[in-house]
Enzyme design. Structure first.
Site: not given
Ligand SMILES: Cc1cc2nc3c(=O)[nH]c(=O)nc-3n(C[C@H](O)[C@H](O)[C@H](O)COP(=O)(O)O)c2cc1C
Ligand SMILES: Cc1cc2nc3c(=O)[nH]c(=O)nc-3n(C[C@H](O)[C@H](O)[C@H](O)COP(=O)(O)OP(=O)(O)OC[C@H]3O[C@@H](n4cnc5c(N)ncnc54)[C@H](O)[C@@H]3O)c2cc1C
Length: 763
Positions: A413-414, A491, A572, A620, A715
């Site tokens: 994921s981004p 993205q 955003y 998204r 994560r």
């Molecule tokens: C450090 C960090 C940076 C993130 N940056 C982005 C981002 O640039 N773009 C985005 O769409 N989501 C971003 N997210 C959200 C993640 O893509 C994801 O949707 C969210 O962490 C939930 O997934 P997880 O439970 O597997 O961490 C970020 C999450 C983390 C932890």
């Protein structure tokens, strides 16, 4: 102690038994309005675990119950002319009347007074005359009503209509679900044998179907005759029978989910359905009643006072109830929304039904019935276009979107890294993204990459608006393509009202100490009190940002990216247009959902026009603002997805939240997956699920049940770039390709995994 049990169902009787066993000197009376053998309902299901608990409490009644059990191992699902059977589920059933007769006998033998045909008018009457009053008077408890202000019950009326019938048709080979389409809608039955001659046959349908069929106006006889016609093919000429003469009309009910905040008041204590209920589709109501009876009897004998015993009883039993009610809610909702799944292939429908409460996982199903699960996995691979006879976990199925071929369903994921310099990705990004691409995921996202300097969230965010950015991205993309089998998605985003803030670890969404740049958004709604008031975008701003997205897309194409995603989530810029919380515009970009989506869709059309036809674009979204009806709800998210789908978006990346500082998200395992499920199965659009998905088992069950097409992990990929390769090792899958220089490490990990070492990942 003098005890009155008000209500002679499983709770009241078993509590009386449990008390007498602990001290025969107790004087106990059970008061019941019915006669001993005239009981509403047919069979109940208990598990072997519950039976073990009963045996530890009272071997005598447990042995009597066990002797009358009907056992069955299979679950059969009749749907779309197919009967799918899976095994290893291990249920036992007993007639409710039989159970009560055994408990009544045991209670009598222990010296309990059973007072039948006695209506309880007032609990206070008993409270004045007994040391302890147990309110075991069932789901419609009068005692609970009498002292409602003290017990504070929360009662939720669930959406479906059901009627509890019996039949002599045989369902002795399996717990059987039958789904039948009528002209008025779908009607389904839950059927199971509970003695030699009789089976429970619960008929259920949506309230709308129930009204369309006209069940509400029918007599009990007509209603049963109608059910007999609907399920005639399965009844072999046998009748359906009701024994609920005490319920007015045709005996159809809505299930009431009850949970009391307080379980006791003075010397009165609630037990069984009077205190809390569990939906019949997870068959745990009787278990809760019986186990609560044991717990209270035990505490009354181990604790220094009745009040302390009540407190411990409430603490322990309420927790257990909450756990069960959470599984029951999943299961109840699955049936309430079943029409969403009725277009699924029978294999997937069956899997979805079996895993509906989320208590049974993918690997758990393998333990129950390996052959059936492998046939389902083979079906999934076949549908995904894998080579013939492939049997692998769903996460290792290929996926195709336009000309993009992914080797598996795992997505990095981004994730913003805050390591860019003037928007330019650095060696950090090369190593970070390169590692994740080597780690086995089929698709790797780069972080939100911004279309202009002002579009950045922080000074450390990546951009794609200058020649050096394009060159740096090309280097990363070329590494991914030349050294790995992963594909890479860019993205694109614009920070809007959440821009000009500090690096993630210096204070999320906090404005810069100095050097802030002006921000803009749909309307002049700041992210929080401490953030800038954004400029409401004018037509010229809208045109400028659209052009920036187009220019960035052209750069992404030249850099070689395989896929593009528009970031329309998390508050955003584009998200600030979609959610009514931040879009207060009165022009063509505000108001209705169509209007609020106009700008994101304008951008989509503009970038689609310059992005190659064979490359997909995803969007998204935040499928839930977590703010109730004032914001985007999961229902709105379906409409958003429909508009995206109609515009030609290839896949919806279903995230949630971060659109309002006031949001109250409900976190949990896979907590956003239901939104993806809903969108995918209500619109037919491909989806990606994301959010607290961290075990291979989660990924496999989401895919196999058709809740998403791809699964994003953020994560977990920060903690372990090799998440996918490790998952493969843990699952015993030897087909995922490792980079050649790492083969020695791979071989060691495989050997260790075979011995149950080295791979700590739970599968
Ligand atoms: C450090 C960090 C940076 C993130 N940056 C982005 C981002 O640039 N773009 C985005 O769409 N989501 C971003 N997210 C959200 C993640 O893509 C994801 O949707 C969210 O962490 C939930 O997934 P997880 O439970 O597997 O961490 C970020 C999450 C983390 C932890
Ligand atoms: C369709 C359906 C299917 C179910 N299937 C299962 C299953 O498979 N497995 C399972 O474990 N559970 C099942 N249940 C739930 C289960 O029946 C209850 O959870 C369980 O019976 C609760 O026991 P109880 O003693 O608390 O209440 P009840 O069994 O409801 O007993 C309460 C008793 O109090 C009496 N009473 C009430 N008011 C008065 C009054 N004013 N005066 C005198 N007497 C009164 C009633 O007559 C009744 O006998 C099902 C429920 C339904 C509706």
């Amino acid at each position: 102690m003098r005890v009155a049990c008000l209500g002679g169902g499983p709770a009241g009787l078993y509590f009386a038994i449990s008390m007498k066993l602990r001290d025969p000197r107790h004087e106990i009376v059970v008061v019941e309005r019915n006669r001993p053998d005239d009981t509403f309902g047919w069979g109940v299901v208990l598990s072997d675990d519950t039976l073990d608990n009963l045996a530890a409490n009272d071997p005598t009644s447990a042995a009597a119950i066990r002797a009358h059990f009907a056992y069955w191992d299979d679950i059969a699902v009749h749907y779309k002319g197919r009967n799918t059977v899976s095994s290893g589920h291990g249920f036992c059933g007993i007639g409710r009347r039989q159970l009560l007769t055994l408990l009544q006998q045991r209670a009598r033998d222990l010296g309990v007074e059973l007072r039948f045909e006695t209506e309880i008018e007032s609990a206070q009457h008993y409270a004045d005359r007994y040391d302890l009053v147990v309110a075991s008077d069932g789901i419609n408890s009068g005692v609970r009503r009498e002292f409602a202000e003290h017990f504070n019950p929360d009662v939720e009326v669930r959406a479906c209509k059901f009627v509890w019938l019996g039949t002599q048709a045989r369902f002795d080979d399996a717990f059987t679900f039958i789904f039948e389409r009528t002209e008025a809608g779908w009607v389904w039955a839950h059927a199971y044998q509970f003695d030699k001659n009789t089976a429970t046959f619960i008929v259920e349908c949506a309230e709308e179907t129930w009204s369309n069929i006209g069940f509400g106006e029918m007599t009990a006889e007509d209603s049963i005759a109608t059910c007999e016609r609907i399920f005639g093919d399965y009844l072999g000429g046998h009748r359906l029978v009701s024994n609920a003469k005490h319920i007015r009309g045709s005996a159809w009910l809505n299930f009431h989910r009850v949970l009391c905040e307080k379980w006791s008041y003075k010397n009165i204590v609630l037990m069984g359905d009077a205190a809390a209920t569990a939906h019949f589709s997870i068959g745990s109501g009787t278990k809760l009643a019986l186990e609560s009876a044991i717990a209270l009897a035990e505490y009354l004998h181990s604790e220094p006072s009745m009040q302390v015993a009540f407190e411990r009883y409430q603490d322990q039993r309420r927790l257990e109830v909450l756990r069960l009610q959470s599984a029951a809610r999943n299961s109840t909702e699955w049936f309430e929304q079943v029409e969403r799944y009725l277009d699924l292939d029978p294999v997937q429908f069956n899997y979805s039904l079996l895993t509906r409460s989320q208590r049974i996982s993918h690997e758990n199903l393998r333990l129950r019935d390996r052959k059936w699960l492998e046939s389902a996995e083979a079906w999934f691979q076949r549908k995904a276009g894998a080579p013939a006879n492939t049997v692998r976990a769903p996460m290792f199925a290929p996926f195709e979107l336009r000309g993009l071929q992914l080797k598996n369903r795992v997505v990095v994921s981004p994730m913003a890294q805050y390591k860019a310099v003037d928007g330019c990705p650095t060696d950090w990004h090369l190593v970070h993204l390169g590692e994740r691409a080597k780690g086995g995921a089929g698709l790797v996202f780069v972080e939100m990459t911004c279309v202009s300097p002002e579009a950045r969230i922080t000074p450390g965010c990546t951009g794609i608006y200058a020649a050096d950015h394009e060159a740096a991205w090309r280097r990363i993309v070329e590494f991914v393509h030349s050294e790995t089998e992963a594909k890479i998605c860019c993205q694109l985003g614009h920070s809007g009202p959440k821009g000009s803030t500090r690096l993630g670890w210096e204070g999320m969404d906090v404005p810069l100490p100095s050097g802030n740049w002006p921000v803009m958004a749909a309307s002049q709604v700041p992210w929080s009190d401490r953030n800038q008031i954004p400029k409401a975008m004018e037509e010229s701003d809208i045109a400028m940002v659209r052009d920036q997205f187009v220019a960035a897309t052209e750069m992404a194409q030249r850099a070689g990216f395989d896929m593009l995603e528009l970031h329309c989530a998390h508050g955003y810029l584009l998200s600030s247009f979609i959610t009514p919380l931040s879009n207060k515009r009165t022009d063509a970009y505000g108001g209705s959902l169509e209007n609020r989506l106009r700008f994101p869709l304008d951008i989509f059309h503009a970038v689609r026009a310059v992005w190659p036809d064979d490359k997909p674009i995803s969007v998204r979204i935040s499928a839930n603002d977590w703010i109730g009806n004032d914001g985007v709800t999961p229902k709105d998210a379906v409409e958003i997805a429909r508009l995206l789908q109609a515009a030609g978006v290839d896949i919806c990346d279903v995230s949630a939240g971060q659109t309002s500082a006031r949001a109250e998200p409900v976190y949990g395992r896979m907590f956003q997956t239901p939104f993806s499920d809903r969108i995918r199965n209500e619109t037919g659009m491909a989806t990606m699920a994301v959010g607290n998905i961290y075990e291979p088992d989660h990924v496999n069950s989401i895919l196999m049940a058709g809740r998403a097409d791809l699964v994003c992990l953020a994560r977990p990929h920060l903690a372990d770039p090799y998440w996918t390769l490790r998952a493969a090792a843990a699952l015993g899958d030897r087909q995922e390709k490792w980079p050649e220089p790492y083969h020695a490490g791979r071989d060691q990990l495989w050997r260790l995994a075979e011995r149950g070492e080295g791979v700590t990942m739970k599968v």
